[in-house]
Design a protein around this motif. Structure first.
Motif, PDB file in Angstrom:
ATOM      1  N   ARG A 134       0.579  -1.052  -0.311  1.00  0.00           N
ATOM      2  CA  ARG A 134       0.324  -0.559   0.525  1.00  0.00           C
ATOM      3  C   ARG A 134       0.896   1.003   0.429  1.00  0.00           C
ATOM      4  N   CYS A 135       2.283   1.286   0.916  1.00  0.00           N
ATOM      5  CA  CYS A 135       2.575   2.327   1.242  1.00  0.00           C
ATOM      6  C   CYS A 135       3.224   2.539  -0.856  1.00  0.00           C
ATOM      7  N   ARG A 136       4.150   1.837  -1.527  1.00  0.00           N
ATOM      8  CA  ARG A 136       4.498   1.717  -2.318  1.00  0.00           C
ATOM      9  C   ARG A 136       4.014   1.818  -3.239  1.00  0.00           C
ATOM     10  N   ALA A 137       1.970   1.988  -3.432  1.00  0.00           N
ATOM     11  CA  ALA A 137       1.845   2.800  -4.292  1.00  0.00           C
ATOM     12  C   ALA A 137       1.346   3.897  -4.210  1.00  0.00           C
ATOM     13  N   ASP A 138       0.938   4.377  -3.078  1.00  0.00           N
ATOM     14  CA  ASP A 138       0.621   6.422  -2.473  1.00  0.00           C
ATOM     15  C   ASP A 138       2.290   6.407  -3.174  1.00  0.00           C
ATOM     16  N   LEU A 139       3.352   5.882  -2.691  1.00  0.00           N
ATOM     17  CA  LEU A 139       4.462   6.958  -2.947  1.00  0.00           C
ATOM     18  C   LEU A 139       4.727   6.973  -4.364  1.00  0.00           C
ATOM     19  N   ALA A 140       3.952   6.436  -5.503  1.00  0.00           N
ATOM     20  CA  ALA A 140       4.154   6.350  -6.970  1.00  0.00           C
ATOM     21  C   ALA A 140       3.257   7.068  -7.249  1.00  0.00           C
ATOM     22  N   ARG A 141       2.071   7.888  -6.475  1.00  0.00           N
ATOM     23  CA  ARG A 141       1.220   8.149  -6.888  1.00  0.00           C
ATOM     24  C   ARG A 141       0.695   9.650  -6.328  1.00  0.00           C
ATOM     25  N   THR A 146       2.523  12.649  -0.935  1.00  0.00           N
ATOM     26  CA  THR A 146       2.641  12.696   0.544  1.00  0.00           C
ATOM     27  C   THR A 146       4.437  12.381   0.853  1.00  0.00           C
ATOM     28  N   THR A 147       4.301  12.485   2.089  1.00  0.00           N
ATOM     29  CA  THR A 147       6.118  12.369   2.071  1.00  0.00           C
ATOM     30  C   THR A 147       5.704  11.043   2.641  1.00  0.00           C
ATOM     31  N   VAL A 148       6.980  10.372   2.683  1.00  0.00           N
ATOM     32  CA  VAL A 148       7.498   9.214   2.795  1.00  0.00           C
ATOM     33  C   VAL A 148       7.159   9.012   4.164  1.00  0.00           C
ATOM     34  N   ALA A 149       7.552   9.898   5.402  1.00  0.00           N
ATOM     35  CA  ALA A 149       6.905   9.496   6.621  1.00  0.00           C
ATOM     36  C   ALA A 149       5.451   9.450   6.393  1.00  0.00           C
ATOM     37  N   ALA A 150       4.444  10.586   6.030  1.00  0.00           N
ATOM     38  CA  ALA A 150       2.984  10.478   6.333  1.00  0.00           C
ATOM     39  C   ALA A 150       3.004   9.185   5.293  1.00  0.00           C
ATOM     40  N   VAL A 151       2.572   8.750   4.298  1.00  0.00           N
ATOM     41  CA  VAL A 151       2.765   7.866   4.117  1.00  0.00           C
ATOM     42  C   VAL A 151       3.369   6.112   4.768  1.00  0.00           C
ATOM     43  N   ALA A 152       4.070   6.403   5.348  1.00  0.00           N
ATOM     44  CA  ALA A 152       4.785   4.978   6.456  1.00  0.00           C
ATOM     45  C   ALA A 152       3.408   5.021   7.156  1.00  0.00           C
ATOM     46  N   ALA A 153       3.044   6.481   7.729  1.00  0.00           N
ATOM     47  CA  ALA A 153       1.965   6.571   8.697  1.00  0.00           C
ATOM     48  C   ALA A 153       0.304   6.416   8.414  1.00  0.00           C
ATOM     49  N   SER A 154       0.080   6.236   7.767  1.00  0.00           N
ATOM     50  CA  SER A 154      -1.021   5.914   7.372  1.00  0.00           C
ATOM     51  C   SER A 154      -1.303   4.598   6.748  1.00  0.00           C
ATOM     52  N   TRP A 155      -0.196   3.767   6.941  1.00  0.00           N
ATOM     53  CA  TRP A 155      -0.250   2.406   7.105  1.00  0.00           C
ATOM     54  C   TRP A 155       0.053   1.493   8.067  1.00  0.00           C
ATOM     55  N   GLY A 156       0.032   2.252   8.824  1.00  0.00           N
ATOM     56  CA  GLY A 156       0.579   1.814  10.303  1.00  0.00           C
ATOM     57  C   GLY A 156       2.474   1.128  11.062  1.00  0.00           C
ATOM     58  N   PHE A 157       2.678   1.345   9.648  1.00  0.00           N
ATOM     59  CA  PHE A 157       4.493   1.723  10.155  1.00  0.00           C
ATOM     60  C   PHE A 157       5.246   2.829  11.159  1.00  0.00           C
ATOM     61  N   ALA A 158       5.161   3.118  12.058  1.00  0.00           N
ATOM     62  CA  ALA A 158       4.979   4.581  13.567  1.00  0.00           C
ATOM     63  C   ALA A 158       6.511   4.460  13.365  1.00  0.00           C
ATOM     64  N   ASP A 159       7.913   4.132  12.832  1.00  0.00           N
ATOM     65  CA  ASP A 159       8.994   4.486  12.957  1.00  0.00           C
ATOM     66  C   ASP A 159       9.684   4.698  11.221  1.00  0.00           C
ATOM     67  N   SER A 177      15.507   2.638  -2.372  1.00  0.00           N
ATOM     68  CA  SER A 177      14.585   3.584  -0.942  1.00  0.00           C
ATOM     69  C   SER A 177      13.324   3.841  -1.032  1.00  0.00           C
ATOM     70  N   PRO A 178      12.150   3.831  -0.147  1.00  0.00           N
ATOM     71  CA  PRO A 178      10.270   4.719  -0.046  1.00  0.00           C
ATOM     72  C   PRO A 178      10.818   5.905  -1.049  1.00  0.00           C
ATOM     73  N   GLY A 179      12.561   6.833  -0.845  1.00  0.00           N
ATOM     74  CA  GLY A 179      12.027   8.483  -1.327  1.00  0.00           C
ATOM     75  C   GLY A 179      12.757   7.891  -3.108  1.00  0.00           C
ATOM     76  N   ALA A 180      12.444   6.476  -3.673  1.00  0.00           N
ATOM     77  CA  ALA A 180      12.498   6.780  -5.588  1.00  0.00           C
ATOM     78  C   ALA A 180      11.611   5.992  -5.464  1.00  0.00           C
ATOM     79  N   ARG A 181      11.232   6.001  -6.940  1.00  0.00           N
ATOM     80  CA  ARG A 181       9.962   5.749  -7.488  1.00  0.00           C
ATOM     81  C   ARG A 181      10.395   5.069  -8.922  1.00  0.00           C
ATOM     82  N   VAL A 182      10.237   3.930  -9.252  1.00  0.00           N
ATOM     83  CA  VAL A 182      10.917   3.416 -10.540  1.00  0.00           C
ATOM     84  C   VAL A 182       9.620   3.763 -11.533  1.00  0.00           C
ATOM     85  N   SER A 183      10.418   3.611 -13.038  1.00  0.00           N
ATOM     86  CA  SER A 183      10.037   4.402 -14.607  1.00  0.00           C
ATOM     87  C   SER A 183       9.903   3.037 -15.187  1.00  0.00           C
TER      88      SER A 183
END
Length: 331
Positions: free
Chosen positions: A268-275, A278-291, A306-312
């Motif tokens: 879910r985080c990967r899908a949100d980050l690709a489109r 929102t920041t990585v921290a916010a996406v992580a928190a929205s799917w239950g990752f506290a750290d 890293s989650p700060g990168a997306r795939v072409s």
């Protein structure tokens, strides 16, 4: 029936013809069986025969009764009955047994496991059946498995159930001449055969029940991925099973429950980050990752970047211009 039969393992044969429903229920209790209470269908003209025999630690009681109904409720339970299991085998007639949310409709040869300390109701035609009580510590039946089996009918015309049924139906008449150690060894063999029968029935019910329960668990997990408190323990509690039972439910699956929760959150985080922007921290928190740092390590270990990168489209990672800095995502 008289009570002057030969002795078996130091316990005499006990037989009685009862007159009336109350006399019948009192005779049952005196014979060592868990108590029952009469229903309005058991009239004063009720007549029954009761014969009890022991085989080592086992007690077998053959009952010949007319049509009627009886039940056991929470007030009827005795402390000593919590140390027993009860197996009923039909010889003649038909009976309906209700316990633990299950209803067993039994014909000649069929059997059912009953918990003596839980409420139960019986309704039968004119019937002959054998009730066998077994010390719980000898049968070694786990709580989860017992919950699946009580009140569930077991066919007595095939498999190990047929062996138990045939043996138990004959035992009240063929238990003469055993000395104590022979009775104990024979009882152990009977108990082992009952254990095999219950395990077989458990396998039949588990194949269906496990699929249904697993589907419910998967739906529950999917709906609550954003909940930081989603763990195997909370999943098990929500489905009224033990954590051990939950783990057994997924033991032949590709992922454990904890790994499944983690993988679906990462997806879910990967899908949100690709489109999204929102920041990585916010996406992580929205799917239950506290750290965020822990999330970044998991993400990179799973996807290779890293989650700060997306795939072409050609698979090369490119940096998201909206990603969080090192302090926020641990990158």
């Amino acid at each position: 029936m008289d009570g002057d039969g030969p002795r078996l393992s130091g316990v005499p044969r006990a037989g009685a013809r009862t007159g009336g429903a109350e006399d019948f229920l009192e005779t049952l209790e005196r014979s060592g069986l868990p108590p029952l209470r009469r229903d309005r269908h058991m009239g004063e003209d009720f007549r029954a025969d009761v014969v009890s025999r022991d085989l080592g630690p086992l007690r077998l009681t053959e009952l010949v009764t007319p049509e009627g109904e009886c039940f056991r409720d929470a007030r009827s339970a005795r402390a000593r009955d919590s140390e027993l299991w009860q197996v009923d085998v039909v010889v003649r007639g038909r009976v309906r047994a209700e316990q633990g949310g299950s209803t067993a409709v039994l014909g000649p040869g069929d059997l059912v496991l009953i918990d003596p300390v839980r409420p139960v109701r019986f309704a039968s035609s004119s019937i002959t059946h054998v009730t066998m009580t077994i010390p719980r510590h000898l049968l070694r039946l786990g709580a989860d498995d017992a919950a699946r089996l009580v009140g569930v009918g077991i066919r007595g015309d095939r498999g190990p159930g047929a062996l138990v049924s045939s043996l138990v139906r004959d035992m009240t008449r063929t238990l003469d001449g055993f000395c104590a150690h022979e009775a104990d060894r024979s009882a152990a063999a009977v108990i082992e055969l009952i254990a095999v029968t219950l395990a077989s029935r458990l396998g039949d019910t588990r194949r269906v029940d496990d699929d249904v329960l697993r589907t419910r668990v998967l739906g529950f997990i999917e709906a609550r991925l954003s909940d930081r408190d989603l763990t195997p323990a909370t999943v098990a509690a929500a489905h009224h099973v033990s954590v051990r039972r939950l783990h057994k439910l997924f033991q032949d699956q590709p992922l454990t429950v904890a790994a499944l929760i983690r993988r679906r959150r990462l997806e879910r985080c990967r899908a949100d980050l690709a489109r999204s922007g929102t920041t990585v921290a916010a996406v992580a928190a929205s799917w239950g990752f506290a750290d965020p740092a822990h999330f970044s390590r998991l993400f990179k270990a799973t996807y290779g970047h890293s989650p700060g990168a997306r795939v072409s489209k050609d698979g090369a990672p490119i940096v998201n211009d909206h990603s969080a800095g090192p302090g926020e995502d641990g990158g």
